[in-house]
Design an enzyme around this catalytic site. Sequence first.
Site, mmCIF file in Angstrom:
data_model
loop_
_atom_site.group_PDB
_atom_site.id
_atom_site.type_symbol
_atom_site.label_atom_id
_atom_site.label_comp_id
_atom_site.label_asym_id
_atom_site.label_seq_id
_atom_site.Cartn_x
_atom_site.Cartn_y
_atom_site.Cartn_z
ATOM 1 N N LYS A 22 -46.923 70.831 86.514
ATOM 2 C CA LYS A 22 -46.231 71.428 85.743
ATOM 3 C C LYS A 22 -44.715 71.977 85.811
ATOM 4 O O LYS A 22 -44.004 71.670 85.078
ATOM 5 C CB LYS A 22 -47.013 72.481 85.259
ATOM 6 C CG LYS A 22 -46.589 73.840 84.255
ATOM 7 C CD LYS A 22 -47.089 75.061 84.093
ATOM 8 C CE LYS A 22 -46.957 76.097 85.102
ATOM 9 N NZ LYS A 22 -46.027 76.993 84.844
ATOM 10 N N ASN A 23 -44.672 72.621 86.820
ATOM 11 C CA ASN A 23 -43.291 73.124 86.993
ATOM 12 C C ASN A 23 -42.112 72.103 87.383
ATOM 13 O O ASN A 23 -40.884 72.405 87.200
ATOM 14 C CB ASN A 23 -43.335 74.160 88.229
ATOM 15 C CG ASN A 23 -44.090 75.571 87.942
ATOM 16 O OD1 ASN A 23 -44.178 75.575 86.710
ATOM 17 N ND2 ASN A 23 -44.265 76.442 88.687
ATOM 18 N N CYS A 118 -44.857 84.105 82.957
ATOM 19 C CA CYS A 118 -45.897 85.126 83.351
ATOM 20 C C CYS A 118 -45.343 86.522 83.512
ATOM 21 O O CYS A 118 -44.240 86.650 84.259
ATOM 22 C CB CYS A 118 -46.678 84.541 84.650
ATOM 23 S SG CYS A 118 -47.733 83.324 84.309
ATOM 24 N N ARG A 123 -38.045 89.405 86.295
ATOM 25 C CA ARG A 123 -37.722 88.402 86.180
ATOM 26 C C ARG A 123 -36.253 88.179 85.384
ATOM 27 O O ARG A 123 -36.044 87.560 84.303
ATOM 28 C CB ARG A 123 -38.623 87.252 85.657
ATOM 29 C CG ARG A 123 -40.070 87.223 86.253
ATOM 30 C CD ARG A 123 -40.996 86.559 85.643
ATOM 31 N NE ARG A 123 -40.808 85.084 86.288
ATOM 32 C CZ ARG A 123 -41.565 84.188 86.007
ATOM 33 N NH1 ARG A 123 -42.509 84.157 85.220
ATOM 34 N NH2 ARG A 123 -41.368 82.893 86.533
ATOM 35 N N ASP A 310 -47.342 80.951 94.097
ATOM 36 C CA ASP A 310 -48.081 80.601 92.771
ATOM 37 C C ASP A 310 -49.221 80.369 93.603
ATOM 38 O O ASP A 310 -50.439 80.057 92.771
ATOM 39 C CB ASP A 310 -47.574 79.512 92.414
ATOM 40 C CG ASP A 310 -46.335 79.785 91.367
ATOM 41 O OD1 ASP A 310 -46.179 80.960 91.436
ATOM 42 O OD2 ASP A 310 -45.875 78.804 91.038
ATOM 43 N N ARG A 402 -52.212 77.306 80.106
ATOM 44 C CA ARG A 402 -50.610 76.909 80.498
ATOM 45 C C ARG A 402 -50.577 76.210 81.561
ATOM 46 O O ARG A 402 -49.579 75.198 81.617
ATOM 47 C CB ARG A 402 -49.827 78.327 80.622
ATOM 48 C CG ARG A 402 -49.671 79.185 79.477
ATOM 49 C CD ARG A 402 -48.910 80.260 79.951
ATOM 50 N NE ARG A 402 -47.584 79.866 80.736
ATOM 51 C CZ ARG A 402 -46.929 80.267 81.697
ATOM 52 N NH1 ARG A 402 -47.334 81.548 81.900
ATOM 53 N NH2 ARG A 402 -45.952 79.659 82.321
HETATM 54 C C1 LIG Z 1 -41.388 77.184 85.527
HETATM 55 C C2 LIG Z 1 -41.714 77.524 87.074
HETATM 56 O O1 LIG Z 1 -40.771 76.687 87.932
HETATM 57 N N1 LIG Z 1 -42.044 78.653 87.645
HETATM 58 C C3 LIG Z 1 -41.993 78.885 88.845
HETATM 59 C C4 LIG Z 1 -40.548 79.433 89.383
HETATM 60 O O2 LIG Z 1 -40.257 80.703 88.550
HETATM 61 P P1 LIG Z 1 -38.777 80.984 88.602
HETATM 62 O O3 LIG Z 1 -37.783 79.911 88.557
HETATM 63 O O4 LIG Z 1 -38.579 82.026 87.396
HETATM 64 O O5 LIG Z 1 -38.742 81.796 89.932
HETATM 65 P P2 LIG Z 1 -37.397 82.182 90.658
HETATM 66 O O6 LIG Z 1 -37.273 81.404 92.171
HETATM 67 O O7 LIG Z 1 -36.230 82.075 89.889
HETATM 68 O O8 LIG Z 1 -37.752 83.650 91.274
HETATM 69 C C5 LIG Z 1 -37.798 84.074 92.446
HETATM 70 C C6 LIG Z 1 -36.933 85.510 92.374
HETATM 71 O O9 LIG Z 1 -35.765 85.711 92.147
HETATM 72 C C7 LIG Z 1 -35.346 86.670 90.880
HETATM 73 N N2 LIG Z 1 -34.545 86.203 90.159
HETATM 74 C C8 LIG Z 1 -34.307 84.738 89.363
HETATM 75 C C9 LIG Z 1 -33.634 84.399 88.876
HETATM 76 C C10 LIG Z 1 -32.423 85.310 88.637
HETATM 77 O O10 LIG Z 1 -31.618 84.960 87.690
HETATM 78 N N3 LIG Z 1 -32.341 86.598 89.038
HETATM 79 C C11 LIG Z 1 -33.543 86.885 89.568
HETATM 80 O O11 LIG Z 1 -33.170 88.000 90.385
HETATM 81 C C12 LIG Z 1 -36.771 86.743 90.240
HETATM 82 O O12 LIG Z 1 -37.139 87.766 89.484
HETATM 83 C C13 LIG Z 1 -37.912 86.667 91.489
HETATM 84 O O13 LIG Z 1 -38.206 87.838 92.118
HETATM 85 O O14 LIG Z 1 -40.468 79.653 90.933
HETATM 86 C C14 LIG Z 1 -41.405 80.847 91.047
HETATM 87 C C15 LIG Z 1 -41.063 81.042 92.481
HETATM 88 O O15 LIG Z 1 -41.693 79.830 93.325
HETATM 89 C C16 LIG Z 1 -42.870 80.211 90.853
HETATM 90 O O16 LIG Z 1 -43.770 81.263 91.025
HETATM 91 C C17 LIG Z 1 -42.930 79.792 89.202
HETATM 92 O O17 LIG Z 1 -44.192 79.398 89.105
HETATM 93 C C1 LIG Z 2 -45.336 81.842 87.059
HETATM 94 C C2 LIG Z 2 -45.543 80.625 86.638
HETATM 95 O O1 LIG Z 2 -45.069 80.203 85.483
HETATM 96 P P1 LIG Z 2 -43.855 80.736 84.722
HETATM 97 O O2 LIG Z 2 -42.647 80.713 85.628
HETATM 98 O O3 LIG Z 2 -43.574 79.685 83.789
HETATM 99 O O4 LIG Z 2 -44.069 82.096 84.066
HETATM 100 C C3 LIG Z 2 -46.455 79.857 87.242
HETATM 101 O O5 LIG Z 2 -46.753 78.615 87.143
HETATM 102 O O6 LIG Z 2 -47.382 80.267 88.112
#
Ligand SMILES: CC(=O)N[C@H]1[C@@H](OP(=O)(O)OP(=O)(O)OC[C@H]2O[C@@H](n3ccc(=O)[nH]c3=O)[C@H](O)[C@@H]2O)O[C@H](CO)[C@@H](O)[C@@H]1O
Ligand SMILES: C=C(OP(=O)(O)O)C(=O)O
Length: 426
Positions: A22-23, A118, A123, A310, A402
């Site tokens: 998915k991701n 989620c 985030r 995850d 999802r």
């Molecule tokens: C759709 C998808 O691919 N989702 C995955 C992606 O989420 P996602 O890309 O949202 O996760 P991030 O790696 O960005 O988040 C990591 C950390 O960085 C923080 N952060 C992120 C961006 C930002 O602009 N500022 C900030 O502070 C977030 O709040 C979090 O604490 O990676 C996560 C970490 O492996 C996974 O749990 C999610 O399943």
């Molecule tokens: C947190 C997840 O998805 P999303 O980043 O789309 O919320 C996930 O795939 O576990």
Amino acid sequence: MDRLHIKGGAQLNGRIPVSGAKNSALKLMVACLLTDQPITLTNMPNLADTRFLAQLLETLGVEVYWPKGESTCHLNAAELKSTIAPYDQVRKMRASFNVLGPLIARSGHATVSLPGGCAIGARPVDLHLQALEAMGADLRVEQGYVKAAAIHGLKGAHINFAMPSVGATEHAMLTATLAQGVTVLENAAREPEIEDLANCLNSMGARITGAGTSKIRIEGVETLGGTTHAVMPDRIEAGTFAMAAAAAGGDVTLEGAPVAALGAMNAKLREAGVTVEADEEAGTLRIVRNGSRLKSVSVSTQPHPGFPTDLQAQFMALMSLADGTSIIRETIFENRFMHAPELSRLGADITVRGQEAVVKGVPQLTAAPVMATDLRASVSLVIAGLAAEGETVVNRIYHLDRGFERLEEKLNACGASIERRSEDED
Ligand SMILES: CC(=O)N[C@H]1[C@@H](OP(=O)(O)OP(=O)(O)OC[C@H]2O[C@@H](n3ccc(=O)[nH]c3=O)[C@H](O)[C@@H]2O)O[C@H](CO)[C@@H](O)[C@@H]1O
Ligand SMILES: C=C(OP(=O)(O)O)C(=O)O
């Protein structure tokens, strides 16, 4: 609203095919916005999230041909008809925010709602926005939308992320492919899905090196072309089934598994006393537990190649049955223990202290009605339900849909007893 009825106690035996990730799929779909040529994605997972993103892309003018149930998806962004990604189509899913940079790169401007996903923490998207600004985008956040323009086009930039973010790394990488000059991303996230995206972009004509390491170099090109790309297998789905087999006991072989991407999980399962036979070349992961009780193991979530956040909820379900106490530390998201009170309804002994959960293993879980709160939390309840005595009912499984393709079908083929019922049937 659908719910799952799980009759626990059966061992799992058999083979489970792993679906596309998915991701990865979500970001690969977004890549179609960068070219007016057709993109074909194979091994696409049929999920609520991927179908939902297809609808957003259609709103933007992408022609999507993806018959129901099929795993090949054709995307053609020959002409975009809108650069506005509305709230209703972005709020449910994190990955949809990544259309912002590609829309600016393609059209010079875009208006994209702030994302959802989620509810596992605040985030923010500051790192995404900082990267786009460094590349020359003018951004304003107004009434829940990011309004962006790059009148003079996007330029390559040196971006040093304050923390490794999967989404921000992918967003910057997608956008930089069409920026003028070289972009260097430092402290980039190293998740395998980033490498999958870079491989796809390179096959479209991008010039990206270093994806999968913490320093990624992107040399911008004038245009990108079409491609056909197979979505990498889902390491989180594979890891989830591995833990289901470990919790229920039995002998399960995962087929088409991204074995190399699962090193941290395999190590923890082995520490817990589970037999893990990993064959990288064959893409198989065999999980065996017969009779012996699980041993408690502590874990701390980390960016890749560490233990994935995850899989934290699923591991907690497993440890709730282990002999001894394990400490589970969540370091990526500040609110990702919502499954703990639900697991406790099944008889688990879990105390949450800030970013730590103390899990005292019990010999047996017992069935109860529980509620899914987010995607991975939902599946941790399914794992616990498979091992529990009696019939567990998991409510609100739209979260589960999802991210898990044919979950009941795959588990039932190995001897589980899971039935999906809608409220009208009760
Ligand atoms: C759709 C998808 O691919 N989702 C995955 C992606 O989420 P996602 O890309 O949202 O996760 P991030 O790696 O960005 O988040 C990591 C950390 O960085 C923080 N952060 C992120 C961006 C930002 O602009 N500022 C900030 O502070 C977030 O709040 C979090 O604490 O990676 C996560 C970490 O492996 C996974 O749990 C999610 O399943
Ligand atoms: C947190 C997840 O998805 P999303 O980043 O789309 O919320 C996930 O795939 O576990």
